[in-house]
Write an enzyme that holds these catalytic residues in place. Structure first.
Site, mmCIF file in Angstrom:
data_model
loop_
_atom_site.group_PDB
_atom_site.id
_atom_site.type_symbol
_atom_site.label_atom_id
_atom_site.label_comp_id
_atom_site.label_asym_id
_atom_site.label_seq_id
_atom_site.Cartn_x
_atom_site.Cartn_y
_atom_site.Cartn_z
ATOM 1 N N HIS A 199 0.775 -1.286 -0.179
ATOM 2 C CA HIS A 199 0.070 0.077 0.020
ATOM 3 C C HIS A 199 0.813 1.251 -0.112
ATOM 4 O O HIS A 199 2.206 1.204 0.449
ATOM 5 C CB HIS A 199 -0.923 0.316 1.126
ATOM 6 C CG HIS A 199 -0.146 0.177 2.397
ATOM 7 N ND1 HIS A 199 0.631 -0.906 3.041
ATOM 8 C CD2 HIS A 199 0.032 1.316 3.371
ATOM 9 C CE1 HIS A 199 1.288 -0.394 4.275
ATOM 10 N NE2 HIS A 199 0.803 0.631 4.399
ATOM 11 N N ASP A 201 0.829 5.230 1.773
ATOM 12 C CA ASP A 201 0.336 5.908 3.137
ATOM 13 C C ASP A 201 -0.436 6.990 2.548
ATOM 14 O O ASP A 201 -0.011 7.764 1.827
ATOM 15 C CB ASP A 201 1.357 6.067 4.317
ATOM 16 C CG ASP A 201 1.946 5.044 4.602
ATOM 17 O OD1 ASP A 201 1.291 3.999 4.603
ATOM 18 O OD2 ASP A 201 3.130 5.302 5.290
ATOM 19 N N HIS A 256 4.791 0.170 -0.266
ATOM 20 C CA HIS A 256 5.530 -0.651 0.541
ATOM 21 C C HIS A 256 4.845 -1.635 1.091
ATOM 22 O O HIS A 256 3.555 -1.778 1.163
ATOM 23 C CB HIS A 256 6.338 0.420 1.537
ATOM 24 C CG HIS A 256 5.337 1.014 2.513
ATOM 25 N ND1 HIS A 256 4.780 2.353 1.772
ATOM 26 C CD2 HIS A 256 4.792 1.054 3.780
ATOM 27 C CE1 HIS A 256 3.772 2.718 2.968
ATOM 28 N NE2 HIS A 256 4.079 1.826 4.121
ATOM 29 N N ARG A 266 9.602 -8.511 14.749
ATOM 30 C CA ARG A 266 9.796 -6.852 14.573
ATOM 31 C C ARG A 266 9.078 -5.968 15.057
ATOM 32 O O ARG A 266 7.608 -6.473 15.160
ATOM 33 C CB ARG A 266 9.685 -6.951 12.786
ATOM 34 C CG ARG A 266 9.616 -5.572 12.163
ATOM 35 C CD ARG A 266 9.466 -5.670 10.694
ATOM 36 N NE ARG A 266 9.362 -4.326 10.141
ATOM 37 C CZ ARG A 266 10.038 -3.403 9.741
ATOM 38 N NH1 ARG A 266 11.482 -3.745 9.945
ATOM 39 N NH2 ARG A 266 9.995 -2.290 9.240
HETATM 40 C C1 GA4 Z 1 -2.051 2.549 5.835
HETATM 41 C C2 GA4 Z 1 -1.506 3.819 6.902
HETATM 42 C C3 GA4 Z 1 -1.877 3.797 8.166
HETATM 43 O O1 GA4 Z 1 -1.309 2.404 8.786
HETATM 44 C C4 GA4 Z 1 -3.341 3.718 8.496
HETATM 45 C C5 GA4 Z 1 -3.714 2.494 7.797
HETATM 46 C C6 GA4 Z 1 -5.331 2.484 7.952
HETATM 47 C C7 GA4 Z 1 -5.737 1.540 8.964
HETATM 48 O O2 GA4 Z 1 -5.082 0.425 9.055
HETATM 49 O O3 GA4 Z 1 -6.696 1.604 9.605
HETATM 50 C C8 GA4 Z 1 -5.903 1.809 6.669
HETATM 51 C C9 GA4 Z 1 -4.544 2.027 5.587
HETATM 52 C C10 GA4 Z 1 -3.636 2.908 6.142
HETATM 53 C C11 GA4 Z 1 -4.993 2.496 4.421
HETATM 54 C C12 GA4 Z 1 -6.411 2.122 3.534
HETATM 55 C C13 GA4 Z 1 -7.425 1.642 4.756
HETATM 56 C C14 GA4 Z 1 -7.012 2.328 5.976
HETATM 57 C C15 GA4 Z 1 -6.234 0.274 6.590
HETATM 58 C C16 GA4 Z 1 -7.055 0.399 5.367
HETATM 59 C C17 GA4 Z 1 -7.354 -0.864 4.910
HETATM 60 C C18 GA4 Z 1 -3.691 4.108 9.769
HETATM 61 C C19 GA4 Z 1 -3.825 4.852 7.348
HETATM 62 O O4 GA4 Z 1 -4.144 5.998 7.706
HETATM 63 O O5 GA4 Z 1 -4.131 4.213 6.068
#
Ligand code: GA4
Length: 325
Positions: A199, A201, A256, A266
């Site tokens: 994904h 960020d 990433h 980890r």
């Molecule tokens: C990815 C980056 C951060 O960890 C996060 C994630 C969020 C979550 O875990 O709740 C998301 C993911 C993240 C992107 C797409 C959506 C939202 C899980 C998911 C399937 C906290 C964020 O802001 O986006």
């Protein structure tokens, strides 16, 4: 200066080793620094930061709190969940069926919110909350320094235009601690599993630090998964979707993922720097020059972008929804 760092992990192929990962030395002379930060953001959307001045004790204290929490029995940890929106989560990532071999703590980075949620996480919630707030403060400073360098390197007039959004009391930044336990079963020929799937960020900038166990991989412009050797004393920075939009695609958010390890756990601590929810996101004026270089994106608020993010799967390309016609 962008210095290629050795990528000595056993799973690194010769090709990826040769490519290296840019390293930004924050003690370097400023004018040169801003250009190298921009170059690293353009070429990789990812870099390592050294000489950041964050006291190692601040990092160690958070690591200790994280280790203590994740070592608790499951039933106790679950009392701090579910992580919707904040708290303890495991296996499930987001609301749409994504899964990974990990457990995590997801916290809003606002001090009031940290104090509140700490009560459900730690026995000594005052200590936990103090340690988290302290970490957030220092990592926020590093983030703001990098954003100021970005702005300077891009020649943007408003010198603190990006860092101001992160320093704002209403900034929607979050802190995440991921714990990837070692795989219990050692499969022949398949020694890794997906801890956190591929994904980008959604936020502006991500500052990540991990213990000495590898697993992070970035997807390069050449179409290769590049393993990132762990570096517990330094930080890794990732360009997020919001910065991609603000630079009108000059920078690209980096895809990433994290793989789990067969023998060691980890643990990473990740700060996601985001603007306030009602902030309108659009390319910076200096990044558009019509008619040749029009805005590639429609303007949208961070709240709208978050809504789209949470309506999609982890690996989906959310920015496509906001492209200008
Ligand atoms: C990815 C980056 C951060 O960890 C996060 C994630 C969020 C979550 O875990 O709740 C998301 C993911 C993240 C992107 C797409 C959506 C939202 C899980 C998911 C399937 C906290 C964020 O802001 O986006």
């Amino acid at each position: 200066m962008v210095v290629p760092s050795p990528t000595s992990s056993k799973i690194t192929s010769n090709k990826t080793r040769a490519m290296g990962i840019p390293t930004i030395d924050l003690s370097m002379e400023r004018s040169q620094l801003s250009q190298t930060v921009v170059k690293a953001c353009e070429e990789y959307g990812f870099f390592r930061v050294v000489n950041h001045n964050v006291p190692k004790e601040v990092i160690a204290r958070l690591e200790e709190e994280g280790a203590e929490f994740f070592s608790k029995p499951s039933h106790e940890k679950r009392r701090a969940g579910p992580a919707s929106p904040f708290g303890y989560g495991f296996t499930n990532i987001g609301p749409n069926g994504d899964i990974g071999d990990l457990e995590y703590l997801l916290l809003h980075a606002n001090p009031l919110s940290i104090a509140q949620i700490s009560k459900t996480i730690a026995n000594d919630s005052t200590k936990f909350s103090t340690v988290v707030k302290e970490y957030v403060e220092v990592v926020k400073e590093v983030t703001c320094e990098i954003l100021d360098l970005v702005v300077e390197g891009l020649g943007v007039a408003d010198k603190s235009g990006l860092s101001r959004l992160i320093r704002d009391f209403d900034s929607d930044s979050v802190l995440r601690m991921n714990h990837y336990p070692p795989l219990k079963v050692k499969w022949k020929g398949n020694k890794n599993s997906i801890g956190f799937g591929a994904h980008s960020d959604p936020q502006m900038l991500t500052i990540m630090r991990s213990n000495d166990v590898g697993g992070l991989q970035i997807y390069t412009r050449e179409g290769l998964w590049l393993p990132v050797p762990p570096d517990p004393t330094n930080f890794f920075v990732m360009v997020g979707d919001v910065l991609q939009v603000m630079t009108n695609g000059k920078f690209m958010s980096v895809r990433h993922r994290a793989l789990t390890n067969t023998s060691e756990a980890r643990m990473s601590m990740i700060y996601f720097a985001a603007p306030p929810l009602d902030w309108w996101i659009a390319p910076l004026p200096e990044m558009v020059s019509p008619p040749e270089n029009e805005s590639v994106y429609k303007a949208f608020t961070w709240a709208q972008y978050k809504e789209a993010t949470y309506s999609l799967r982890l690996g989906d390309s959310r920015l496509d929804l906001f492209r200008a016609q």
